[in-house]
Design an enzyme around this catalytic site. Structure first.
Site, mmCIF file in Angstrom:
data_model
loop_
_atom_site.group_PDB
_atom_site.id
_atom_site.type_symbol
_atom_site.label_atom_id
_atom_site.label_comp_id
_atom_site.label_asym_id
_atom_site.label_seq_id
_atom_site.Cartn_x
_atom_site.Cartn_y
_atom_site.Cartn_z
ATOM 1 N N GLY A 114 -0.125 -3.848 5.044
ATOM 2 C CA GLY A 114 -1.106 -4.850 5.420
ATOM 3 C C GLY A 114 -1.427 -4.773 6.901
ATOM 4 N N THR B 140 0.878 -1.162 0.000
ATOM 5 C CA THR B 140 0.000 0.000 0.000
ATOM 6 C C THR B 140 0.920 1.218 0.000
ATOM 7 O OG1 THR B 140 -1.654 -1.294 1.146
ATOM 8 C CG2 THR B 140 -1.798 1.056 1.475
#
Length: 607
Positions: free
Chosen positions: A505, A416
């Site tokens: 995560g 991310t």
């Protein structure tokens, strides 16, 4: 493209104390096999100054945000511009094919607001989404498929935040990213290694191979990488608004790609189709949610409420640690308390947190000091809790109580990205966005230049224990649980102290928690709290350690002596943050080493 002149300076240690102030058609263009360029400009992980600040993982993306700030845009405008640029330079981490969570401090009202831009499952989805013959399909097969693709939320998030708090139209804010996609950026070692990790997947999808493996080869470090298809897509969004992704030709291309993934001739990979429809895209909506809030060391810590578990888990762990003197603890005592508080918070999130449109999530109970005290009394100074730890009941807290069976922590993709912005008016943004795994689903929308997410793999494929209710099973239109934890900290006058967040995560929660406690309790300058070697415990038998902690024999020995067990993780998270100093200056901070280091910039640097 001419970049604004931005000078970065190191932060003196004395300034770093805790302070506050008031397709249909295939692509017609592919990145050419460019000649190796000169070494990419160095990224600087800390900058101090005024007029606004941006911190992200990428120099070009941070510069895009600074460009907007220098031209009079606010923190929300800069966040959208930075995010769009990250969609160019960090396409394996984020982009318009994914979603995220946006936390905003409004200086005028001195209030914090959040937007849930999480992806949603198709309306046809049910609890058997990832089951075949009653058994979960292999994760790798689920990840690289149309089955894992949720309705993207990122463009809708941009539209929502700009309508609410922005000062510039979307088209103007996309211009820096358009130029970057058209003219290209310099490939670094991280981009090449991430491409290499996806090489086999990308090769099985012609649009992905043409874009990311030009000529069938990995891009060279120092080469210029261009994405003219994405530049054209951004121009279309700029002209017609974010709705262009949810209706019309772009939406048609997304649906076609999900329902019939374009696999290369001769590929042997089994690629399942998905059931995302035009109706799913048309009906997508972001959600303005009330933020989570806990008090910690006289400060107010705001985070993201469910569907993310970030705000409740970070908040519960902070409440547990509130009763402990972390500033006076030695390193072993600090890590013991941090690990155990994390273990407990993950035990409780596994039982209670899911999409609140489908699940009764007891947010107030999870964030209550009474519940934290009831759970915190489980922690012993000379012993370690056993994982998986059973959850407590926030509706009826019992001292040192647990109830029901433990729910193991499900896997979440770690690639991310997070950005943090602030402006001269005092507005602040912490924004984390994602396409889930590194490279998402691996499937590029032909002719559009962006990868589709695999966010639906964040759902539990099946209950870990049929006797235990799992709040994170798939459902029609449901948002999968996330660990994304964009966080803003205010003083008791409701003025910002700092903002931060991280990718990673499920390790996002522990990264944000460790950075907060490292800065607020241990007195580390923000950039050093971000750089500090990390541990991550997520209600598992072993705690992950980065190499610097793994190699610390004295620290490990003391912790192992009371029962801790460890495993090595080469890298945990990649945070960015912004802090406000007493004189009004801003400190922008990013990683020194992780993911090749981050990029912190301010509009007007000072010494």
């Amino acid at each position: 493209m001419r970049r604004p002149a931005v000078r970065n300076v190191a932060v003196p240690a004395v300034l770093a104390a805790v302070v506050s102030i008031g397709a249909a058609t295939p692509p017609t263009h592919a990145p050419p096999a460019a000649r190796p360029a000169a070494e990419a400009p160095a990224k600087t992980p800390v900058a101090v100054g005024h007029g606004g600040a941006v911190a992200s993982v990428d120099r070009d993306a941070s510069a895009a945000g600074i460009e907007v700030l220098r031209r009079g845009g606010n923190a929300v405008d800069a966040a959208v511009a930075t995010a769009a640029a990250l969609g160019v330079t960090e396409p394996y981490s984020a982009g318009i094919g994914g979603g995220g969570y946006f936390v905003h401090y409004d200086a005028r009202s001195r209030t914090v607001h959040t937007v849930d831009g999480r992806e949603t499952a198709p309306r046809s989805a049910d609890s058997s989404l990832f089951l075949e013959d009653g058994r979960p399909i292999p994760f790798a097969e689920a990840m690289t498929s149309g089955r894992s693709v949720g309705t993207p939320g990122t463009p809708a998030t941009w539209e929502t935040v700009l309508d609410a708090w922005g000062s510039r139209p979307l088209g103007r804010l996309l211009e820096p990213a358009e130029r970057l996609a058209e003219r290209g950026f310099t490939v670094d070692a991280t981009f090449r290694s991430q491409t290499q990790a996806n090489q086999d997947r990308f090769a099985d999808f012609p649009a992905s191979a043409e874009l990311f493996l030009p000529g069938g080869r990995l891009p060279d470090v120092g080469a210029t990488f261009r994405n003219p298809d994405l530049a054209r897509t951004y121009r279309e969004l700029g002209r017609h608004g974010a709705g262009a992704l949810y209706r019309g030709p772009i939406a048609d291309d997304i649906v076609r790609t999900v329902q019939d993934p374009p696999v290369a001739a001769g590929a042997t990979r089994r690629v399942r189709s998905g059931d995302l429809t035009r109706r799913d895209l048309r009906s997508y909506e972001t959600i303005r949610r009330a933020p989570t809030k806990v008090s910690y060391r006289g400060l107010d810590v705001y985070g993201m409420a469910p569907s993310s578990s970030g705000g409740t888990s970070v908040g519960e762990a902070l409440n547990i640690l509130e009763r402990r003197d972390l500033s006076g603890a030695d390193r072993a005592e600090y890590f013991h308390a941090f690990i155990e508080a994390s273990r407990i918070a993950f035990a409780d999130r596994g039982r209670w947190v899911g999409d609140p449109a489908f699940e009764d999530v007891p947010v107030q109970g999870l964030l209550s000091q009474r519940f934290a005290d009831a759970r915190g009394c489980l922690i012993k100074d000379d012993a370690v809790l056993t994982s998986p730890l059973a959850p407590g009941d926030p509706r009826r807290p019992a001292d040192c109580g647990t109830g029901g069976r433990a729910a193991p922590t499900t896997y979440e993709g770690e690639n991310t990205t997070h950005l943090t912005t602030a402006d001269k008016w005092g507005n602040v943004v912490a924004y984390t966005l994602t396409i889930e795994s590194t490279g998402g689903s691996g499937i590029t929308v032909p002719g559009r230049g962006f990868l589709l997410n695999n966010e639906l793999t964040d759902f539990s494929f099946a209950p870990a224990d049929p006797a235990v209710h799992d709040p994170n099973l798939p459902g029609p239109g449901k948002r999968p649980r996330s660990s994304i934890s964009p966080t803003i900290v205010l003083d008791r006058n409701d003025r910002p102290v700092l903002a931060l967040g991280s990718p990673g995560g499920a390790t996002i929660i522990t990264t944000v928690l460790q950075t907060l406690t490292g800065h607020l309790d241990r007195g580390l300058p923000l950039v050093d709290a971000i750089a500090a070697p990390r541990a991550s415990q997520r209600n598992q038998a072993t705690t992950e350690l980065e190499p610097a902690l793994w190699d610390d024999a004295a620290l490990r020995g003391r912790l192992e002596a009371i029962g801790h067990a460890f495993r090595l993780n080469p890298e945990i998270g990649a945070a960015t943050g912004i802090q406000r100093l007493p004189d009004g200056r801003l400190v922008a901070a990013a990683e020194k080493v992780r993911r090749g280091g981050g990029s912190a910039m301010v509009v007007h640097p000072t010494g």
